[in-house]
Design a protein around this motif. Structure first.
Motif, PDB file in Angstrom:
ATOM      1  N   GLY A 121       0.785  -1.233   0.000  1.00 20.32           N
ATOM      2  CA  GLY A 121       0.000   0.000   0.000  1.00 20.32           C
ATOM      3  C   GLY A 121       0.810   1.272   0.000  1.00 20.32           C
ATOM      4  N   ALA A 122       2.137   1.169   0.030  1.00 18.31           N
ATOM      5  CA  ALA A 122       2.970   2.375   0.107  1.00 18.31           C
ATOM      6  C   ALA A 122       3.320   2.888  -1.288  1.00 18.31           C
ATOM      7  N   VAL A 123       3.417   4.205  -1.393  1.00 15.59           N
ATOM      8  CA  VAL A 123       3.863   4.843  -2.634  1.00 15.59           C
ATOM      9  C   VAL A 123       5.313   5.292  -2.440  1.00 15.59           C
ATOM     10  N   HIS A 124       5.774   6.252  -3.244  1.00 18.83           N
ATOM     11  CA  HIS A 124       7.191   6.608  -3.228  1.00 18.83           C
ATOM     12  C   HIS A 124       7.646   7.229  -1.916  1.00 18.83           C
ATOM     13  N   ASP A 125       6.730   7.877  -1.196  1.00 17.19           N
ATOM     14  CA  ASP A 125       7.152   8.529   0.052  1.00 17.19           C
ATOM     15  C   ASP A 125       7.256   7.562   1.239  1.00 17.19           C
ATOM     16  N   LEU A 126       6.782   6.325   1.056  1.00 18.99           N
ATOM     17  CA  LEU A 126       6.865   5.297   2.101  1.00 18.99           C
ATOM     18  C   LEU A 126       6.208   5.725   3.424  1.00 18.99           C
ATOM     19  N   ARG A 127       5.250   6.631   3.361  1.00 18.34           N
ATOM     20  CA  ARG A 127       4.619   7.107   4.596  1.00 18.34           C
ATOM     21  C   ARG A 127       3.693   6.065   5.227  1.00 18.34           C
ATOM     22  N   LYS A 128       3.195   5.118   4.440  1.00 13.27           N
ATOM     23  CA  LYS A 128       2.296   4.106   4.989  1.00 13.27           C
ATOM     24  C   LYS A 128       3.097   3.112   5.824  1.00 13.27           C
ATOM     25  N   ASP A 129       2.748   2.970   7.085  1.00  7.63           N
ATOM     26  CA  ASP A 129       3.423   2.078   8.036  1.00  7.63           C
ATOM     27  C   ASP A 129       4.913   2.403   8.132  1.00  7.63           C
ATOM     28  N   LEU A 130       5.196   3.649   8.473  1.00 10.92           N
ATOM     29  CA  LEU A 130       6.593   4.069   8.640  1.00 10.92           C
ATOM     30  C   LEU A 130       7.323   3.234   9.682  1.00 10.92           C
ATOM     31  N   SER A 131       6.649   2.957  10.780  1.00 11.45           N
ATOM     32  CA  SER A 131       7.313   2.212  11.848  1.00 11.45           C
ATOM     33  C   SER A 131       7.682   0.808  11.385  1.00 11.45           C
ATOM     34  N   GLY A 132       6.801   0.194  10.575  1.00 14.71           N
ATOM     35  CA  GLY A 132       7.101  -1.129  10.043  1.00 14.71           C
ATOM     36  C   GLY A 132       8.293  -1.107   9.100  1.00 14.71           C
ATOM     37  N   THR A 133       8.375  -0.074   8.268  1.00 11.78           N
ATOM     38  CA  THR A 133       9.510   0.065   7.354  1.00 11.78           C
ATOM     39  C   THR A 133      10.809   0.248   8.131  1.00 11.78           C
ATOM     40  N   ALA A 134      10.786   1.098   9.147  1.00  6.35           N
ATOM     41  CA  ALA A 134      11.983   1.318   9.961  1.00  6.35           C
ATOM     42  C   ALA A 134      12.397   0.039  10.684  1.00  6.35           C
ATOM     43  N   ARG A 135      11.399  -0.730  11.154  1.00  2.00           N
ATOM     44  CA  ARG A 135      11.717  -1.998  11.828  1.00  2.00           C
ATOM     45  C   ARG A 135      12.413  -2.968  10.885  1.00  2.00           C
ATOM     46  N   LEU A 136      11.924  -3.067   9.654  1.00  9.60           N
ATOM     47  CA  LEU A 136      12.559  -3.952   8.679  1.00  9.60           C
ATOM     48  C   LEU A 136      14.002  -3.537   8.418  1.00  9.60           C
ATOM     49  N   ALA A 137      14.224  -2.228   8.329  1.00  6.46           N
ATOM     50  CA  ALA A 137      15.585  -1.726   8.095  1.00  6.46           C
ATOM     51  C   ALA A 137      16.514  -2.106   9.242  1.00  6.46           C
TER      52      ALA A 137
END
Length: 202
Positions: free
Chosen positions: A175-191
């Motif tokens: 569900g995320a587009v180029h700004d990756l704003r959807k589920d930011l915390s999840g993205t940071a956790r994966l990183a």
């Protein structure tokens, strides 16, 4: 979480750097660059910065000279790489693993310069595989072939999503587009989980 902000001189003018240390021992250095028209206050960069610092990583947020000078139009790729290389060499701690990263244009810079700078890994947020609507103009060739790399892209990103290959892992964010704003915390956790699997974070 002590932070310092200063400028580093490069062949393309001064770059601005915000350097943040964790409260405990430093396990690695993560250097992050911004997108073409944005800054280091982009939500995905901030989220990764905060979580990585909490996991024992020294994080540097780098603002390219063209942005420091007040220009919004990005400098040519060669100029970006040259300035970035000068900053990373000034920040590098020889005994600590170096991870290069960034979002969009900054991810491309990190990928292009990682082999020359001897990076241990690359963290690419919203890697722009191609210009919107032009999949034939692929930038897949910029992805490293011998440096462990994590790409985090949204499945609705008009700039496309790279294919995983070799040392390049790709985590697609639903569900995320180029700004990756959807589920930011999840993205940071994966990183940070990826950093942790390599021993670069705790």
């Amino acid at each position: 979480m002590p932070s310092s902000i200063g400028n580093i001189e490069t062949p393309r003018g001064p770059a601005a750097v915000k350097l943040t240390d964790p409260d405990g021992p430093v396990l690695s250095l993560l250097v992050l660059g911004h997108g073409a028209g944005g800054g280091v206050d982009a939500p995905d960069l901030v989220a990764v910065h905060d979580l990585a610092v909490a996991a024992g990583v020294r994080v540097a947020l780098v603002t390219q000279p063209y942005r420091v000078a007040g220009r919004r139009a990005p400098a040519p790729a060669g100029h970006l790489d040259e300035a970035w290389t000068a900053v990373v060499r000034a920040l590098r701690v020889p005994e600590k693993p170096l991870i290069l990263g960034g979002r969009s244009s900054g991810a491309r810079v990190a990928c292009r310069t990682a082999p020359t700078l001897g990076a241990a890994g690359v963290l690419a947020l919203a890697f722009p595989l191609h210009p919107p609507g032009k999949p034939e103009k692929s930038r897949a060739g910029e992805l490293p072939v011998d440096v462990p790399t994590l790409v985090l892209n949204g499945d609705r990103d008009p700039f496309g999503v790279p294919e995983p290959t070799g040392v390049v892992e790709v985590a697609v964010r639903p569900g995320a587009v180029h700004d990756l704003r959807k589920d930011l915390s999840g993205t940071a956790r994966l990183a940070v989980e990826w950093l942790r699997t390599h021993g670069w974070a705790c």
